[in-house]
Design an enzyme around this catalytic site. Structure first.
Site, PDB file in Angstrom:
ATOM      1  N   VAL A 114       5.446  -0.615   2.465  1.00  0.00           N
ATOM      2  CA  VAL A 114       4.407  -0.746   3.484  1.00  0.00           C
ATOM      3  C   VAL A 114       3.332  -1.680   2.943  1.00  0.00           C
ATOM      4  O   VAL A 114       2.885  -1.538   1.794  1.00  0.00           O
ATOM      5  CB  VAL A 114       3.800   0.630   3.844  1.00  0.00           C
ATOM      6  CG1 VAL A 114       2.769   0.480   4.951  1.00  0.00           C
ATOM      7  CG2 VAL A 114       4.886   1.613   4.257  1.00  0.00           C
ATOM      8  N   ASP A 131      10.682  15.739   7.993  1.00  0.00           N
ATOM      9  CA  ASP A 131      10.282  15.272   6.661  1.00  0.00           C
ATOM     10  C   ASP A 131       8.780  15.427   6.471  1.00  0.00           C
ATOM     11  O   ASP A 131       8.075  14.482   6.098  1.00  0.00           O
ATOM     12  CB  ASP A 131      10.707  13.823   6.455  1.00  0.00           C
ATOM     13  CG  ASP A 131      10.703  13.432   4.975  1.00  0.00           C
ATOM     14  OD1 ASP A 131      10.744  14.339   4.122  1.00  0.00           O
ATOM     15  OD2 ASP A 131      10.654  12.226   4.670  1.00  0.00           O
ATOM     16  N   ILE A 152       0.817  -1.225   0.000  1.00  0.00           N
ATOM     17  CA  ILE A 152       0.000   0.000   0.000  1.00  0.00           C
ATOM     18  C   ILE A 152       0.844   1.265   0.000  1.00  0.00           C
ATOM     19  O   ILE A 152       0.309   2.378  -0.011  1.00  0.00           O
ATOM     20  CB  ILE A 152      -0.949   0.019   1.214  1.00  0.00           C
ATOM     21  CG1 ILE A 152      -0.153  -0.090   2.521  1.00  0.00           C
ATOM     22  CG2 ILE A 152      -1.980  -1.094   1.104  1.00  0.00           C
ATOM     23  CD1 ILE A 152      -1.002   0.020   3.769  1.00  0.00           C
ATOM     24  N   GLY A 153       2.162   1.113   0.020  1.00  0.00           N
ATOM     25  CA  GLY A 153       3.024   2.292  -0.004  1.00  0.00           C
ATOM     26  C   GLY A 153       4.462   1.897  -0.143  1.00  0.00           C
ATOM     27  O   GLY A 153       4.827   0.719   0.028  1.00  0.00           O
ATOM     28  N   PHE A 202      13.376   3.487   2.220  1.00  0.00           N
ATOM     29  CA  PHE A 202      14.024   2.377   2.915  1.00  0.00           C
ATOM     30  C   PHE A 202      13.188   1.111   2.907  1.00  0.00           C
ATOM     31  O   PHE A 202      13.490   0.178   3.613  1.00  0.00           O
ATOM     32  CB  PHE A 202      14.322   2.771   4.371  1.00  0.00           C
ATOM     33  CG  PHE A 202      15.496   3.692   4.498  1.00  0.00           C
ATOM     34  CD1 PHE A 202      16.780   3.205   4.627  1.00  0.00           C
ATOM     35  CD2 PHE A 202      15.309   5.067   4.472  1.00  0.00           C
ATOM     36  CE1 PHE A 202      17.860   4.053   4.741  1.00  0.00           C
ATOM     37  CE2 PHE A 202      16.379   5.922   4.587  1.00  0.00           C
ATOM     38  CZ  PHE A 202      17.666   5.428   4.722  1.00  0.00           C
ATOM     39  N   GLY A 203      12.120   1.085   2.129  1.00  0.00           N
ATOM     40  CA  GLY A 203      11.335  -0.134   2.098  1.00  0.00           C
ATOM     41  C   GLY A 203       9.918   0.115   1.643  1.00  0.00           C
ATOM     42  O   GLY A 203       9.613   1.135   1.026  1.00  0.00           O
TER      43      GLY A 203
END
Length: 871
Positions: free
Chosen positions: A527, A636, A519-520, A524-525
Site C-alpha cells: 500500500v 480477516d 505505508i503498508g 498480496f502486495g
C-alpha cells in the site's frame, strides 16, 4: 458315615436361608437384601417399640427398583431413603462394616455409601423417632439420617439452615425430582431451577416474628415451626390441630404437605402453596394452568398457537412445525442457532402470568417491548419474556420455561412472549399421507394451477432480470481471471454504474510518485501513499502475486466496498484494472493501522481512545453483518485491518476475503482464510462459517486492545504478574514465563483480577471495572461454540452500556487451555534455538470436533505466515 454327613451339608447349602427382623441394633459384618428378608417390606431392623423399620424396599407395584428406606410402620410411609438416585434390584445388598453402610448390586457394582467416618462403626441403631444412626464404641454418633434428609422430616427431626429437602420424582420413583425446600435465616422457601416460587411467611396462617434469625425448621404435635435462639424463640409458626404423629413432606407435585396419621387414616393438615398453579411445572413446559376451586387438581391447556408435543410429552410446543423452541445454552443439549434462519417471539396474550414476577425483580425497568425482546435475544439462556406495559418492566424466563398461570381474577398489563427459532418446515412423514392428500386434492386446483404456474414463471423472469447486475459482475470476474486472453482487452473499457471511479494506471503511478512512499504491506502486495490531482490524499493498494484467488478477491473487494458506506468502514474511492495491473484506491487514514499504534513505538493509547477504537470497529462489523442488503462476513478481522483516522476514529478495511451471505444463509468456505491467532475454531473443523466467525476474531482483537500486546507474541510477563502475584503457577505460563494472553485473561477473569490484564503503559489510568467490562465481552466473543457468541449488534450495545455484558460460559472456553499449552510448547522450541514451525505437524484431521482435537490442530494447521488477502 462321612458320605452321609457330606450329603447333608450339601443339601442344607442348597436351601435358601431367610433372615429375620432384628430390633433396634445391628452390628458390622451384617448384610441384608430384599431377597433375604422376604416379609412384605423386606425389613431387617425395627425400632424398640416397632414404630419405624428399616428395609430394602420397593415402593411401586412392579418389583424392579429397591431402596434402603426408613418406614413408618403403621402407615407404611417412607420417611427417608438412602440410594434414591441409584436403586438396586431385588438381589442388591446392603452391607454394614466398620467403615459404614454401603449398597451394591449382587455382582459388587457400587450404588451408594455413607461418607468416610472418623472412627470405626460399632453398631447401627434405628431409634423410636425414625433416625438411623451409626455409633462408635463409646455410643457417639458418627452419622445419622436426620442430618441427611431426603423429602421428609418427622417429629423430633430438625432441618437446619443450609439443609434442604428434595422432592422425589414420584411415589414409586425416589430419584431426585425438580423441587427443593431450602431454609435460610429468614424463611423456608420452595424453589425450582434455583428460583423461588413460595415462602412459608406468605401463608395467611403463618405467624411471623422477624426480630430473630431462623436456625432450624421442625414439625411437632401442634404445628410447623421455624425456631431461633436455640429453639427458645419461634420465628415463623403455623398452628395445626393436635396430632400424635405427623410429617412434613416436599411432595413430587412441588407442594409442601404436612400430614397427620391417626391409625390407618391419613389427613392433610397443611399445603403450601395451596394454589397448585403456583407450582412452576404444574402443567409442564408452557402449559397454561387454571385453578379449579372445586378440585385440588388444576386444569391444564396449551396457549394459542401451541399444542402438546408428540411422544406423550407433557410440554406445549408451537403448532407450526417450522417453529422450534430453543434450549438454553446451560443445557448440554443446547440448540445450534446457526441451523435456523431467524428468531421470532410468539405472544401469549394478556391475562397470563409467571411465578417469577412475584419473587424476582425485573431484569430491566423502563424499557420498551422491543428492547426487552432484544435483551432476551442476545442471551442464549433466555427462552422468553414477560413485559409490563405500564412500568416497562422486563422479566426474563431463563434456562427452562415452566407453566404459565392464567389470571382469572387479576386484570394486569403483563404480556408474555416465547422465543422461537424459525427453520425449514418439516416435510410429510410418509408417502401414505401424501397419497391421501392427493386423493383429497380439489378439482378446482387442477384448473387454476396451470395459470398460477404461468404467473410464477413471469415473476421468476422478473427476479432474474433484477439479479442480472450481479451476474454481469461475475462475468467481469471471469474475464479478470484470464488476463492474457483476448477478451481481457475488453476489461479495460468496462465501467460499473454506481461503483467507484475507474483510474488509469498512469494516473495512479503519477499520484504515488512512481509508488515511492510505502505505508503498508500484505500477503498480496503493498500500500502506497498518493495524492490525486484534486489534492485528495489516498492510499493505493497495488496487488501483486495475483493468482486466481487474488483476481477473485479483487472483484469481490470492488463489489462489496463500492456499494456500502459507513463511517466505520474504509471508503473505496476507485480502482484500476488495466492489462495485468490491479490497484485499489482508498481514502487515506492518517494514523495508520491499529497494530502499529498499539504494538509499535507510538505514544500510548489512553483508555478512552481504546474504547472509541473498539466501539468504532464493532459498529463497522455490526453494519457489515446487519446493515447491508446482504450479510457480509469479513473473514480477516485483526488490528492490521483496523485503520485509524483523526481522533482515533476506527475504520474496518480489507474486504478482499469477505463472503456475502443471504440474510438467512450460513455457508461453508472451501478454503481456509484469515490470519493465525484470530481464526475461529470452526475454520479447523469444516463447520459452518457465519458472522460469528468475525465475532471470535473481534474478541481476540479486544483482548489485544486491553493488554497492548499481541495475544500470541513471545513476551514474558511483567514483574507485577510473577508467581508472587498470582500464587500458584498458572497454566498460561511456560517454564520460561511465556504467556498465551487469551488463556491468561481467562484465568484472571476466574480470579477477578482484571487490572493485571491492562496495558502496563497505562500506569493505572484505568479502573478495574472498565477492564472487566472489556474482558467479559471479549471472552463471550471467543466462545468455542458459535451459537454462544453474541452478535456484533449485541457487542455494540454492551460496549455502549445499553445492555450489561453477559457472563462468559466457562465450559465453552476450556479450549483456550489447550491452545495455551500448544503455544507454550512451540515457544519453548524457539527458545531452544529452533523455530515455532518445527512444532507444527502435518495438517490435522479436521473431521474431529472436540476441544482437544481443535486445539491440537490450531497451531499445526496454520503456518507462521499470514494467509490473508490483499491489503
Amino acid at each position: 458315615m462321612e458320605f452321609i454327613l457330606f450329603f447333608l451339608i450339601l443339601s442344607l447349602s442348597s436351601i435358601p436361608v431367610f433372615g429375620f427382623t432384628l430390633t433396634e441394633f445391628v452390628y458390622p459384618n451384617f448384610t441384608a437384601s430384599n431377597f433375604q428378608f422376604v416379609d412384605s417390606t423386606g425389613s431387617f431392623l425395627v425400632s424398640r417399640n416397632g414404630t419405624f423399620k428399616a428395609a430394602i424396599f420397593n415402593p411401586g407395584p412392579e418389583q424392579v427398583n429397591f431402596y434402603l428406606c426408613v418406614i413408618h410402620a403403621e402407615s407404611n410411609t417412607i420417611i427417608w431413603s438412602a440410594n434414591g438416585d441409584a436403586p438396586v434390584s431385588t438381589s442388591g445388598i446392603m452391607r454394614l462394616t466398620k467403615n459404614g453402610i454401603s449398597i451394591t448390586e449382587k455382582d459388587g457394582s457400587f450404588k451408594w455409601s455413607t461418607p468416610p467416618l472418623k472412627l470405626a462403626v460399632y453398631a447401627m441403631q434405628l431409634t423410636e423417632v425414625g433416625n438411623l444412626l451409626l455409633l462408635d464404641q463409646f455410643n457417639g454418633t458418627l452419622w445419622q439420617s436426620f442430618n441427611n434428609p431426603t423429602d421428609t422430616i418427622v417429629i423430633g427431626q430438625k432441618l437446619r439452615v443450609g439443609m434442604m429437602l428434595s422432592s422425589a420424582i414420584a411415589g414409586d420413583d425416589l430419584s431426585t425430582g425438580r423441587y427443593r425446600l431450602s431454609l435460610t435465616t429468614s424463611d423456608a422457601m420452595l424453589q425450582w431451577q434455583g428460583l423461588t416460587y413460595w415462602k412459608l411467611s406468605m401463608e395467611t396462617k403463618a405467624y411471623t416474628n422477624s426480630n430473630y434469625a431462623v436456625e432450624y425448621m421442625s414439625v411437632n404435635q401442634t404445628g410447623l415451626y421455624l425456631f431461633g435462639q436455640g429453639g427458645s424463640v419461634v420465628v415463623i409458626m403455623v398452628n395445626l390441630l393436635q396430632s400424635t404423629f405427623r410429617i412434613a413432606k416436599l411432595d413430587g407435585s412441588g407442594q409442601l404437605i404436612v400430614i397427620s396419621f391417626v391409625g390407618s387414616d391419613i389427613k392433610r393438615d397443611f399445603v403450601g402453596p395451596v394454589d397448585g398453579c403456583r407450582v412452576p411445572y404444574a402443567c409442564g413446559g408452557l402449559g397454561v394452568c387454571t385453578s379449579d376451586v372445586l378440585s385440588d387438581n388444576p386444569k391444564c391447556s396449551c396457549p394459542a398457537n401451541f399444542n402438546l408435543g408428540s411422544h406423550n410429552s407433557s410440554s406445549c410446543v408451537p403448532s407450526d412445525s417450522s417453529y422450534s423452541l430453543p434450549v438454553s445454552c446451560h443445557s448440554t443439549n443446547h440448540s445450534n442457532l446457526s441451523n435456523y434462519s431467524s428468531m421470532l417471539y410468539i405472544g401469549l396474550g394478556y391475562g397470563m402470568d409467571y411465578f417469577t414476577t412475584d419473587f424476582t425483580k425485573p431484569f430491566r425497568d423502563g424499557v420498551n417491548l422491543s428492547i426487552c425482546q432484544n435483551l432476551c435475544s442476545v442471551d442464549c439462556s433466555c427462552l422468553g419474556i414477560f413485559y409490563a406495559n405500564l412500568s416497562g418492566s422486563c422479566y426474563k424466563l431463563e434456562d427452562e420455561i415452566g407453566s404459565i398461570m392464567l389470571r382469572t381474577s387479576r386484570n394486569d398489563d403483563l404480556l408474555g412472549f416465547v422465543k422461537t427459532l424459525v427453520g425449514v418446515s418439516t416435510t410429510l412423514e410418509n408417502n401414505d399421507n401424501f397419497d391421501q392428500e392427493a386423493e383429497d386434492f380439489p378439482l378446482v386446483a387442477i384448473v387454476i394451477l396451470p395459470f398460477t404456474g404461468i404467473f410464477l414463471l413471469m415473476a421468476l423472469g422478473f427476479i432474474l432480470w433484477i439479479r442480472s447486475r450481479p451476474q454481469r459482475m461475475g462475468k467481469i470476474e471471469s474475464k479478470i481471471s484470464q488476463p492474457s486472453s483476448p477478451s481481457s482487452e475488453n476489461l479495460d473499457a468496462f465501467s460499473i454504474p454506481g461503483l467507484p471511479v475507474r483510474f488509469q494506471y498512469k494516473q495512479l503511478k503519477a499520484a504515488t510518485d512512481n509508488f515511492k512512499t510505502q505505508i503498508g504491506t500484505g500477503g498480496f502486495g503493498a500500500v502506497y501513499k498518493g495524492v490525486l490531482p484534486d489534492n485528495t490524499v489516498v492510499a493505493v493498494k497495488k496487488i501483486i502475486n495475483l493468482g486466481i484467488q487474488g483476481q477473485r478477491d479483487f472483484c469481490t473487494e470492488i463489489a462489496i466496498i463500492g456499494n456500502i458506506h459507513h463511517i466505520n468502514l474504509v471508503k473505496l474511492k476507485g480502482f484500476c484494472a488495466q492489462g495485468r495491473q490491479r490497484l485499489l484506491v482508498y481514502e487515506y487514514m492518517n494514523r495508520g493501522s491499529l497494530d502499529r499504534t498499539l504494538f509499535g513505538h507510538a505514544p500510548v493509547l489512553e483508555w478512552q481512545e481504546r474504547v472509541e477504537i473498539a466501539l468504532g470497529s464493532a459498529r463497522g462489523l455490526a453494519y457489515l453483518h446487519s446493515g447491508c442488503e446482504q450479510k457480509i462476513v469479513h473473514c480477516d478481522v485483526k488490528p492490521e485491518n483496523i485503520l485509524l483516522h483523526d481522533n482515533f476514529q476506527a475504520k474496518i478495511s480489507d474486504f478482499g476475503l469477505s463472503k456475502l451471505l443471504n440474510r438467512e444463509e450460513s455457508s461453508l468456505f472451501t478454503t481456509m482464510r484469515g490470519t493465525r491467532g484470530y481464526l475461529a475454531p470452526e475454520w479447523l473443523t469444516s463447520s459452518a462459517i457465519s458472522d460469528k466467525t468475525d465475532v471470535y476474531s473481534f474478541g481476540m482483537v479486544l483482548l489485544e486492545i486491553v493488554s497492548g500486546r499481541k495475544n500470541c507474541s513471545l513476551r514474558t510477563l511483567s514483574h507485577s504478574l510473577d508467581d508472587s502475584a498470582t500464587g500458584d503457577h498458572s497454566s498460561s505460563l511456560s517454564a520460561q514465563g511465556l504467556v498465551y494472553f487469551p488463556l491468561f485473561a481467562l484465568e484472571m477473569h476466574e480470579q477477578g483480577r482484571y487490572l493485571e490484564l491492562a496495558d502496563p503503559k497505562l500506569e493505572g489510568r484505568v479502573s478495574g471495572g472498565d477492564v472487566e467490562k472489556f474482558v467479559r465481552i471479549a471472552l463471550c466473543c471467543v466462545h468455542e461454540e458459535p451459537c454462544l457468541r453474541p452478535t456484533m449488534v449485541s457487542v455494540v450495545s454492551m460496549l455502549e452500556g445499553e445492555i450489561p455484558p453477559t457472563a462468559p460460559r466457562m465450559e465453552s472456553l476450556n479450549f483456550l487451555r489447550f491452545y495455551g499449552r500448544r503455544f507454550s510448547e512451540a515457544s519453548n522450541v524457539e527458545e531452544a534455538g529452533g523455530q515455532i514451525d518445527a512444532m507444527l505437524y502435518p495438517q490435522a484431521n479436521t473431521s474431529h470436533t472436540t476441544s482437544r482435537s481443535i486445539s491440537n490442530a490450531y497451531f499445526s494447521y496454520i503456518s507462521s505466515q499470514q494467509i490473508s488477502g490483499p491489503r
